[in-house]
Design an enzyme around this catalytic site. Sequence first.
Site, short mmCIF file in Angstrom:
data_model
loop_
_atom_site.label_atom_id
_atom_site.label_comp_id
_atom_site.label_asym_id
_atom_site.label_seq_id
_atom_site.Cartn_x
_atom_site.Cartn_y
_atom_site.Cartn_z
N ASN A 209 -34.57 -2.50 -15.73
CA ASN A 209 -33.66 -2.74 -16.40
C ASN A 209 -33.03 -4.58 -16.16
O ASN A 209 -32.02 -4.80 -15.36
CB ASN A 209 -32.53 -1.76 -15.98
CG ASN A 209 -31.32 -1.57 -17.20
OD1 ASN A 209 -31.64 -1.22 -18.29
ND2 ASN A 209 -29.81 -1.40 -16.28
N HIS A 245 -25.32 -5.40 -23.51
CA HIS A 245 -24.15 -5.52 -24.20
C HIS A 245 -24.04 -6.69 -24.66
O HIS A 245 -23.81 -8.42 -24.08
CB HIS A 245 -22.96 -5.88 -22.33
CG HIS A 245 -23.54 -5.43 -21.55
ND1 HIS A 245 -22.95 -3.87 -21.84
CD2 HIS A 245 -24.37 -5.12 -20.31
CE1 HIS A 245 -23.36 -2.98 -20.59
NE2 HIS A 245 -24.17 -3.63 -19.90
N GLU A 273 -27.06 0.37 -22.27
CA GLU A 273 -25.87 0.14 -21.34
C GLU A 273 -25.46 -0.29 -23.02
O GLU A 273 -24.19 -1.07 -22.76
CB GLU A 273 -25.82 -0.75 -20.37
CG GLU A 273 -26.34 -0.44 -19.51
CD GLU A 273 -26.25 -1.01 -18.12
OE1 GLU A 273 -25.54 -2.22 -17.84
OE2 GLU A 273 -27.40 -1.68 -17.00
N ASP A 275 -22.55 -1.91 -25.34
CA ASP A 275 -21.40 -1.60 -26.52
C ASP A 275 -21.74 -3.41 -26.82
O ASP A 275 -22.43 -4.46 -27.43
CB ASP A 275 -20.56 -2.10 -24.91
CG ASP A 275 -20.36 -2.87 -24.21
OD1 ASP A 275 -21.34 -3.91 -23.96
OD2 ASP A 275 -20.51 -2.80 -22.58
#
Length: 487
Positions: A209, A245, A273, A275
């Site tokens: 990751n 991100h 993850e 955003d």
Amino acid sequence: MHTDRTDRTDRTNRRLAAALAVIASCALAGSLALVRPAGAADTSLKQLSEAKGKYFGTALVQSNLSNSALVGVATSQFDMMTPGNEMKWDTTEPSNGSFNFGPGDTLVAFAQAHSMKVRGHNLVWHSQLPGWVSSLPSSQVQAAMETHITTEATHYKGEVYSWDVVNEPFNEDGTLRQDAFYNAMGTNYIADAIRTAHAADPNAKLYLNDYNIEGENAKSNAMYSLAQSLLAQGVPLGGIGLESHFILGQVPSTMQANMQRFAALGLDVAVTELDDRIQLPASSANLQQQASDYSAVIGDCLAVTRCVGVSQWGVGDADSWIPGTFSGYGAATMYDQNYQPKPAFNASIAALGGSSGSTSPSSSTPSTPPTTSSSSPGGGGSAACKVSDVVSAWNTGLTENITIANTGSAAVNGWKLTFTLASGQTVSNSWNATISPSSGQVTATNMSYNAAIAPGSSASFGFQATHTGNASAPSSFSLNGQVCTNG
């Protein structure tokens, strides 16, 4: 290795935790029965994703479970849960050979009670790594790493869908980070970590990751070469996690092609993850661009068969890590400060083939705090206040979530909450407020986006701290110089 007796004890403890989580969730459901969850649509994110063979997940930390608005959205919209901190090395093995799975068990039990899969995050990472690991002689690092992976993966065997086995191994130029593991073992540490995790939990999907590998660039090229090499060696690598991100308007045009080349190796890919941070204050145009960004990411995943799903990092803007990490940025998720849906939510529903309809006036614009006030920012306001706090502690650390309720008749515009930490407690990071100093009597000061608290409304913030044995909460709080009631 665990003995059978130890394993049975662990399983019994987790079943008890699960039962408590079910009881708590039932009580919560009862309290929310008359309220439509924020962001509710005719079909939810998780239902639409499941219909396409994907999942739609979120990240939670233990303190989130006391926030009914957050939990209402999390359980109605998401079917995958990633623990934000509770499975990382500094929590699970803060000192050599001393393991603490309580916080992680709480989140796993919550996920099980709400039919969520669990993404294990993470086993090996250069950050949030206890000092004792980096202090080991190089000759002892491999044994420590293998013991840690084996113990944790065995503890959660059969309870996690996947593991981020090695997290963020690359520098931006595509070279491997020279952390404790690389310095002791060279490039072989990655293969060894994956093989060790597979031996402990053969059915979990094992991932690498990293961030800034979403499009085709030097860093993702290095990840691709590493994946090829590992697979050629017979290492049981199962997938690549694209953290995602993003900064507003910067979703790479090569993201789908990049996903596809990893999939062509026989690997799953996941957006782990997500955003999309905005420079504050967010304008209407910003929010529409964010909606386009979310739609593009989901569309890329849907176009790649082996993209298994998308996870947002956090539930809403109120619990996002962005403001506390990137000064001047925020509004990075699909839900606003009050867990009402933003345009990004509606765009995500549409990208998944659904129709969000009209959930509330705030479904197209985020809530805006009132501008009237009875005090100047940070000054001596006169509004009455009540403060509640929830502490979640482990061996040497704790998280505390604090809610300030305005029980007066006038709005507060700009707040400073003063309280005294117990002896031995030191704040290491915070969210939704800045806290200074880090110990003793401290003051939490509002961020730009949560400065206003209308009568009858509240603001929440939290922090993580270390402690030397005393994890008790503060006994009193003062808002802008006025003592608040506790409750």
